[in-house]
Design a protein around this motif. Structure first.
Motif, PDB file in Angstrom:
ATOM      1  N   VAL A 226      26.161  39.411  31.966  1.00 25.39           N
ATOM      2  CA  VAL A 226      26.480  40.733  31.408  1.00 25.39           C
ATOM      3  C   VAL A 226      27.973  41.019  31.557  1.00 25.39           C
ATOM      4  CG1 VAL A 226      26.109  43.225  31.680  1.00 25.39           C
ATOM      5  CG2 VAL A 226      24.165  41.659  31.785  1.00 25.39           C
ATOM      6  N   MET A 227      28.528  40.674  32.722  1.00 25.70           N
ATOM      7  CA  MET A 227      29.955  40.921  32.950  1.00 25.70           C
ATOM      8  C   MET A 227      30.829  40.083  32.015  1.00 25.70           C
ATOM      9  SD  MET A 227      30.329  41.474  37.032  1.00 25.70           S
ATOM     10  CE  MET A 227      31.958  42.163  36.835  1.00 25.70           C
ATOM     11  N   VAL A 228      30.417  38.840  31.778  1.00 30.07           N
ATOM     12  CA  VAL A 228      31.154  37.971  30.849  1.00 30.07           C
ATOM     13  C   VAL A 228      31.134  38.578  29.447  1.00 30.07           C
ATOM     14  CG1 VAL A 228      31.099  35.729  29.675  1.00 30.07           C
ATOM     15  CG2 VAL A 228      30.897  35.838  32.172  1.00 30.07           C
TER      16      VAL A 228
ATOM     17  N   PRO B 132      35.218  20.727  37.406  1.00 24.99           N
ATOM     18  CA  PRO B 132      34.087  21.325  36.693  1.00 24.99           C
ATOM     19  C   PRO B 132      34.540  22.100  35.447  1.00 24.99           C
ATOM     20  CG  PRO B 132      34.648  22.673  38.585  1.00 24.99           C
ATOM     21  CD  PRO B 132      35.542  21.455  38.642  1.00 24.99           C
ATOM     22  N   LEU B 133      33.608  22.272  34.519  1.00 24.15           N
ATOM     23  CA  LEU B 133      33.883  23.080  33.319  1.00 24.15           C
ATOM     24  C   LEU B 133      32.594  23.800  32.945  1.00 24.15           C
ATOM     25  CD1 LEU B 133      36.078  23.725  31.138  1.00 24.15           C
ATOM     26  CD2 LEU B 133      34.979  21.968  29.724  1.00 24.15           C
ATOM     27  N   LEU B 134      32.708  25.105  32.737  1.00 23.22           N
ATOM     28  CA  LEU B 134      31.549  25.910  32.368  1.00 23.22           C
ATOM     29  C   LEU B 134      31.594  26.198  30.873  1.00 23.22           C
ATOM     30  CD1 LEU B 134      29.091  27.496  33.609  1.00 23.22           C
ATOM     31  CD2 LEU B 134      30.593  29.493  33.621  1.00 23.22           C
ATOM     32  N   ASP B 135      30.561  25.772  30.155  1.00 25.64           N
ATOM     33  CA  ASP B 135      30.460  26.059  28.724  1.00 25.64           C
ATOM     34  C   ASP B 135      29.780  27.409  28.521  1.00 25.64           C
ATOM     35  OD1 ASP B 135      31.620  23.766  27.457  1.00 25.64           O
ATOM     36  OD2 ASP B 135      29.881  22.602  28.090  1.00 25.64           O
ATOM     37  N   ILE B 136      30.462  28.309  27.820  1.00 25.62           N
ATOM     38  CA  ILE B 136      29.894  29.628  27.527  1.00 25.62           C
ATOM     39  C   ILE B 136      29.822  29.797  26.010  1.00 25.62           C
ATOM     40  CG2 ILE B 136      30.192  32.134  27.725  1.00 25.62           C
ATOM     41  CD1 ILE B 136      31.648  31.686  30.354  1.00 25.62           C
ATOM     42  N   HIS B 137      28.607  30.061  25.502  1.00 20.49           N
ATOM     43  CA  HIS B 137      28.406  30.287  24.072  1.00 20.49           C
ATOM     44  C   HIS B 137      28.024  31.751  23.878  1.00 20.49           C
ATOM     45  CE1 HIS B 137      28.575  25.963  23.294  1.00 20.49           C
ATOM     46  NE2 HIS B 137      27.857  25.828  24.415  1.00 20.49           N
ATOM     47  N   ALA B 138      28.813  32.457  23.075  1.00 22.48           N
ATOM     48  CA  ALA B 138      28.592  33.899  22.909  1.00 22.48           C
ATOM     49  C   ALA B 138      28.733  34.299  21.445  1.00 22.48           C
ATOM     50  CB  ALA B 138      29.587  34.681  23.763  1.00 22.48           C
TER      51      ALA B 138
ATOM     52  N   LYS C  25      42.271  35.580  25.558  1.00 24.34           N
ATOM     53  CA  LYS C  25      42.399  36.690  26.510  1.00 24.34           C
ATOM     54  C   LYS C  25      41.161  36.807  27.408  1.00 24.34           C
ATOM     55  CE  LYS C  25      43.324  41.644  26.760  1.00 24.34           C
ATOM     56  NZ  LYS C  25      44.543  41.754  27.493  1.00 24.34           N
ATOM     57  N   SER C  26      39.973  36.759  26.783  1.00 26.90           N
ATOM     58  CA  SER C  26      38.753  36.936  27.577  1.00 26.90           C
ATOM     59  C   SER C  26      38.485  35.716  28.472  1.00 26.90           C
ATOM     60  CB  SER C  26      37.549  37.225  26.681  1.00 26.90           C
ATOM     61  OG  SER C  26      37.361  36.215  25.719  1.00 26.90           O
ATOM     62  N   ARG C  27      38.856  34.519  28.009  1.00 20.41           N
ATOM     63  CA  ARG C  27      38.630  33.321  28.829  1.00 20.41           C
ATOM     64  C   ARG C  27      39.400  33.414  30.148  1.00 20.41           C
ATOM     65  NH1 ARG C  27      41.477  28.881  29.282  1.00 20.41           N
ATOM     66  NH2 ARG C  27      42.652  29.242  27.368  1.00 20.41           N
ATOM     67  N   LYS C  28      40.638  33.896  30.084  1.00 17.23           N
ATOM     68  CA  LYS C  28      41.435  34.048  31.325  1.00 17.23           C
ATOM     69  C   LYS C  28      40.738  35.003  32.296  1.00 17.23           C
ATOM     70  CE  LYS C  28      46.004  33.096  29.344  1.00 17.23           C
ATOM     71  NZ  LYS C  28      47.231  33.723  28.825  1.00 17.23           N
TER      72      LYS C  28
ATOM     73  N   LEU D 230      34.867  34.254  37.557  1.00 21.65           N
ATOM     74  CA  LEU D 230      33.919  33.238  38.023  1.00 21.65           C
ATOM     75  C   LEU D 230      34.561  32.174  38.919  1.00 21.65           C
ATOM     76  CD1 LEU D 230      31.936  32.665  34.691  1.00 21.65           C
ATOM     77  CD2 LEU D 230      31.391  34.230  36.557  1.00 21.65           C
ATOM     78  N   GLY D 231      35.904  32.082  38.894  1.00 25.27           N
ATOM     79  CA  GLY D 231      36.593  31.110  39.742  1.00 25.27           C
ATOM     80  C   GLY D 231      36.398  29.677  39.306  1.00 25.27           C
ATOM     81  N   THR D 232      36.223  29.458  37.996  1.00 22.94           N
ATOM     82  CA  THR D 232      36.032  28.094  37.490  1.00 22.94           C
ATOM     83  C   THR D 232      36.587  27.994  36.076  1.00 22.94           C
ATOM     84  OG1 THR D 232      34.391  26.330  37.138  1.00 22.94           O
ATOM     85  CG2 THR D 232      33.712  28.549  36.546  1.00 22.94           C
ATOM     86  N   PRO D 233      37.088  26.808  35.661  1.00 26.74           N
ATOM     87  CA  PRO D 233      37.551  26.648  34.277  1.00 26.74           C
ATOM     88  C   PRO D 233      36.399  26.848  33.288  1.00 26.74           C
ATOM     89  CG  PRO D 233      38.349  24.848  35.653  1.00 26.74           C
ATOM     90  CD  PRO D 233      37.344  25.605  36.471  1.00 26.74           C
TER      91      PRO D 233
END
Length: 319
Positions: free
Chosen positions: A209-211, A249-255, A282-285, A291-294
């Motif tokens: 939700v925060m993302v 690590p890399l986190l994939d986010i699909h929105a 902007k939002s990725r930064k 989250l503390g992760t790329p």
């Protein structure tokens, strides 16, 4: 009229007594509620934007102190609803008021009291038992004389409606003026009891939700006035990329960014996709900081026709 400033006598210390409870910030849209929540927590937990009515979820920010735990409930601005979404947001506000220990009414120092403020104050007057603090926000935007006039007007508003403010506190979240004092004044009004959340927790909002809210905040910047209420964001999935080494690590986010009409799609995407790319950067930064992760952020824009008025679409979009 009792107006609290940093030089006023501090509230009486409760000794070894620990307090924990909920405080709710109310006010008309864009009164500085989310900015104040973030300032008190010390980290971004609520989105802020120049357009009104940007808060849609009840965000809880948690302030940890040796003598207390203060859970801040940030509600949408109470307003005259024009859509089903507006009605649901107002229902959230009234339900929250009934459940908290303290209500903070945010009134901007740089705007005279208007019909919207009186509408909310009248509703607050009907809540008899809950202590109400008048918080005069954005004091960095006015001179001393204008602030004094606003404080008198707010005191008078309570008297006209038959109640007395527990405190009247001028603050500036942006300039960090009297923010700590506000917490000092809220704490004695909370019930005695142990902490309700573990030390270190800053919010109870799910990360997904925060993302979504951080993406929506970035999408809101620079769009025309009518568009903010038409934007919703849903994070479809957040998954660690499988083929990455443990130290990279890399986190994939699909929105998906949802808007109401096909004509709005071009506004969000921009010429040759430039605007959507800026929203993503902007939002990725912000998401990486949270989250503390790329993060690899995959954004798409979809039309959900007139979703603010459609009960089925509202449910799908989390309202």
């Amino acid at each position: 009229m009792s107006v609290r400033t940093q030089s006023s006598e501090p509230p009486e210390s409760s000794g070894a007594t620990h307090r924990a409870g909920f405080a709710c910030f109310v006010g008309r849209p864009n009164a500085g509620k989310s900015t104040l929540t973030n300032a008190l927590v010390g980290q971004k937990v609520a989105i802020t934007a120049n357009q009104p009515q940007t808060t849609r979820h009840t965000v809880r920010g948690i302030v940890h102190r040796p003598d207390a735990q203060l859970i801040l409930v940030d509600t949408p601005g109470l307003h005259k609803p024009r859509t089903l979404l507006g009605e649901r947001l107002n229902d959230i506000v009234r339900t929250t008021w009934a459940e908290v220990d303290v209500i903070g009414f945010c009134l901007p120092a740089n705007e005279k009291l208007g019909p919207g403020d009186r509408f909310i104050a009248k509703e607050l007057a009907s809540i008899k038992k809950t202590p109400k603090i008048a918080i005069v926000t954005k004091t960095d935007l006015v001179e001393g004389k204008a602030l004094a006039e606003q404080l008198i007007a707010i005191d008078q508003l309570g008297r006209e409606l038959g109640f007395e403010w527990a405190e009247i506190v001028p603050v500036s979240a942006v300039a960090d003026k009297q923010v700590d004092l506000l917490a000092d004044l809220i704490v004695p009004l909370l019930p005695e009891g142990p902490a309700l959340y573990p030390e270190g927790d800053l919010t109870d909002e799910p990360e997904q939700v925060m993302v979504a809210e951080l993406i929506r905040e970035a999408a809101l910047e620079g769009v025309r006035d009518e568009l903010p209420h038409s934007i919703a964001v849903v994070v479809e999935e957040m998954l660690p990329r499988e083929d990455r080494p443990a130290d990279r690590p890399l986190l994939d986010i699909h929105a998906f960014v949802y808007i109401e009409r096909p004509s709005q799609k071009g506004i969000i995407i921009g010429p040759k996709g430039k605007r959507l790319k800026e929203v993503g950067i902007k939002s990725r930064k912000q998401i990486e900081a949270l989250l503390g992760t790329p993060v690899f952020l995959d954004l798409h824009v979809k039309v959900a026709k007139d979703w603010q008025r459609d009960p089925r679409q509202l449910r799908k979009l989390g309202f």
